[in-house]
Design a protein around this motif. Structure first.
Motif, short mmCIF file in Angstrom:
data_model
loop_
_atom_site.label_atom_id
_atom_site.label_comp_id
_atom_site.label_asym_id
_atom_site.label_seq_id
_atom_site.Cartn_x
_atom_site.Cartn_y
_atom_site.Cartn_z
N UNK A 143 0.85 -1.18 0.00
CA UNK A 143 0.00 0.00 0.00
C UNK A 143 0.89 1.23 0.00
N UNK A 144 0.49 2.24 -0.74
CA UNK A 144 1.24 3.49 -0.77
C UNK A 144 1.11 4.21 0.55
N UNK A 145 2.14 4.93 0.92
CA UNK A 145 2.12 5.80 2.10
C UNK A 145 2.13 7.22 1.56
N UNK A 146 1.07 7.93 1.79
CA UNK A 146 1.01 9.30 1.32
C UNK A 146 1.26 10.26 2.47
N UNK A 147 2.26 11.16 2.32
CA UNK A 147 2.41 12.18 3.35
C UNK A 147 1.11 12.98 3.42
N UNK A 148 0.64 13.21 4.62
CA UNK A 148 -0.62 13.92 4.82
C UNK A 148 -0.46 15.38 4.40
N UNK A 149 -1.14 15.82 3.33
CA UNK A 149 -0.96 17.19 2.86
C UNK A 149 -1.73 18.22 3.67
N UNK A 150 -2.62 17.82 4.53
CA UNK A 150 -3.45 18.80 5.22
C UNK A 150 -3.10 18.97 6.69
N UNK A 151 -2.13 18.21 7.18
CA UNK A 151 -1.84 18.24 8.62
C UNK A 151 -1.23 19.57 9.06
N UNK A 152 -0.40 20.16 8.23
CA UNK A 152 0.21 21.43 8.62
C UNK A 152 0.09 22.41 7.46
N UNK A 153 -0.69 23.41 7.64
CA UNK A 153 -0.91 24.39 6.58
C UNK A 153 0.37 25.14 6.23
N UNK A 154 1.27 25.34 7.23
CA UNK A 154 2.48 26.10 6.98
C UNK A 154 3.41 25.40 6.00
N UNK A 155 3.57 24.11 6.14
CA UNK A 155 4.55 23.38 5.33
C UNK A 155 3.92 22.48 4.29
N UNK A 156 2.67 22.19 4.43
CA UNK A 156 1.99 21.46 3.39
C UNK A 156 1.90 19.96 3.54
N UNK A 157 2.82 19.30 4.26
CA UNK A 157 2.67 17.86 4.42
C UNK A 157 3.31 17.40 5.72
N UNK A 158 2.95 16.18 6.12
CA UNK A 158 3.49 15.61 7.35
C UNK A 158 3.65 14.10 7.20
N UNK A 159 4.49 13.54 8.04
CA UNK A 159 4.67 12.09 8.15
C UNK A 159 4.47 11.73 9.61
N UNK A 160 3.59 10.79 9.85
CA UNK A 160 3.27 10.34 11.21
C UNK A 160 2.89 11.51 12.13
N UNK A 161 2.26 12.51 11.53
CA UNK A 161 1.77 13.65 12.30
C UNK A 161 2.78 14.77 12.50
N UNK A 162 4.02 14.59 12.07
CA UNK A 162 5.04 15.62 12.20
C UNK A 162 5.24 16.33 10.87
N UNK A 163 5.34 17.66 10.88
CA UNK A 163 5.55 18.41 9.63
C UNK A 163 6.86 18.01 8.95
N UNK A 164 6.89 18.16 7.62
CA UNK A 164 8.06 17.84 6.81
C UNK A 164 8.58 19.11 6.15
N UNK A 165 9.90 19.31 6.25
CA UNK A 165 10.58 20.39 5.53
C UNK A 165 11.68 19.73 4.71
N UNK A 166 11.78 20.10 3.45
CA UNK A 166 12.90 19.66 2.62
C UNK A 166 13.96 20.76 2.68
N UNK A 167 15.19 20.39 3.01
CA UNK A 167 16.25 21.39 3.19
C UNK A 167 17.51 21.00 2.45
N UNK A 168 18.06 21.96 1.75
CA UNK A 168 19.33 21.76 1.04
C UNK A 168 20.49 21.55 2.00
#
Length: 183
Positions: A143-168
């Motif tokens: 089954x696919x695991x989709x990062x939740x796009x609605x959990x955090x409006x500031x960053x747009x997605x989350x994994x296991x309820x924690x916001x995700x930031x992509x950083x260089x």
């Protein structure tokens, strides 16, 4: 501040409390920019441009120091170099440079439960596609695991309820420091 266990009706003797003195040796991050007087006097919004440019450089430098390069000598100690950092090993048979759901759950299991919901994922852009294509293997299917796009409006997605930031500032895939779960 000191907390001490005492017997009922016992008095608190300040001489028995062990205290330690902390030393704070402040350092500052400085930024310089070379600009001509004519530029600063004649260019429209030059002052704001210089302020924004300097602020951006400071933010970039601080993010890099906090995540990876901070030695603690004359600068902050980075998360990667801190003694409290927990490194989670790759799964058995996992391909180099890959990210699997089990990596995410292993990191979440290592996360301090006392931190509550204060977690934050910081992930290398080199793993972005794998984050979006992650799946859970179930027998011969999955089954696919989709990062939740609605959990955090500031960053747009989350994994296991924690916001995700992509950083260089994260290391590339296969390297320690390619993905962080921080408090």
């Amino acid at each position: 501040i000191a907390a001490v266990w005492k017997a009922e009706l016992a008095t608190l003797d300040l001489d028995t409390i062990e205290l330690r003195q902390l030393e704070f040796d402040a350092k500052k991050l400085t930024v310089m920019i070379r600009a001509s007087r004519e530029f600063l006097e004649d260019a429209v919004a030059a002052e704001q441009f210089v302020k924004n440019t300097m602020a951006s450089e400071m933010a970039w430098t601080l993010d890099n120091v906090f995540l990876n390069s901070g030695s603690g000598a004359g600068m902050p100690l980075s998360i990667l170099n801190a003694g409290a950092t927990i490194t989670v090993a790759a799964e058995g048979g996992q391909a180099a440079g890959s990210l699997v759901w089990e990596n995410i759950t292993s990191m979440a299991k290592s996360f301090n439960p006392g931190a509550g919901d204060n977690g934050l994922w910081i992930i290398s852009p080199s793993l972005r596609d794998q984050v979006f294509e992650m799946s859970i293997n179930i027998g011969t299917g999955g089954s696919s695991v989709f990062p939740n796009p609605s959990a955090t409006k500031e960053r747009g997605l989350s994994l296991l309820g924690f916001p995700v930031i992509f950083s260089e500032h994260c290391n590339t895939a296969s390297s320690t420091g390619s993905i962080y779960l921080i408090n």
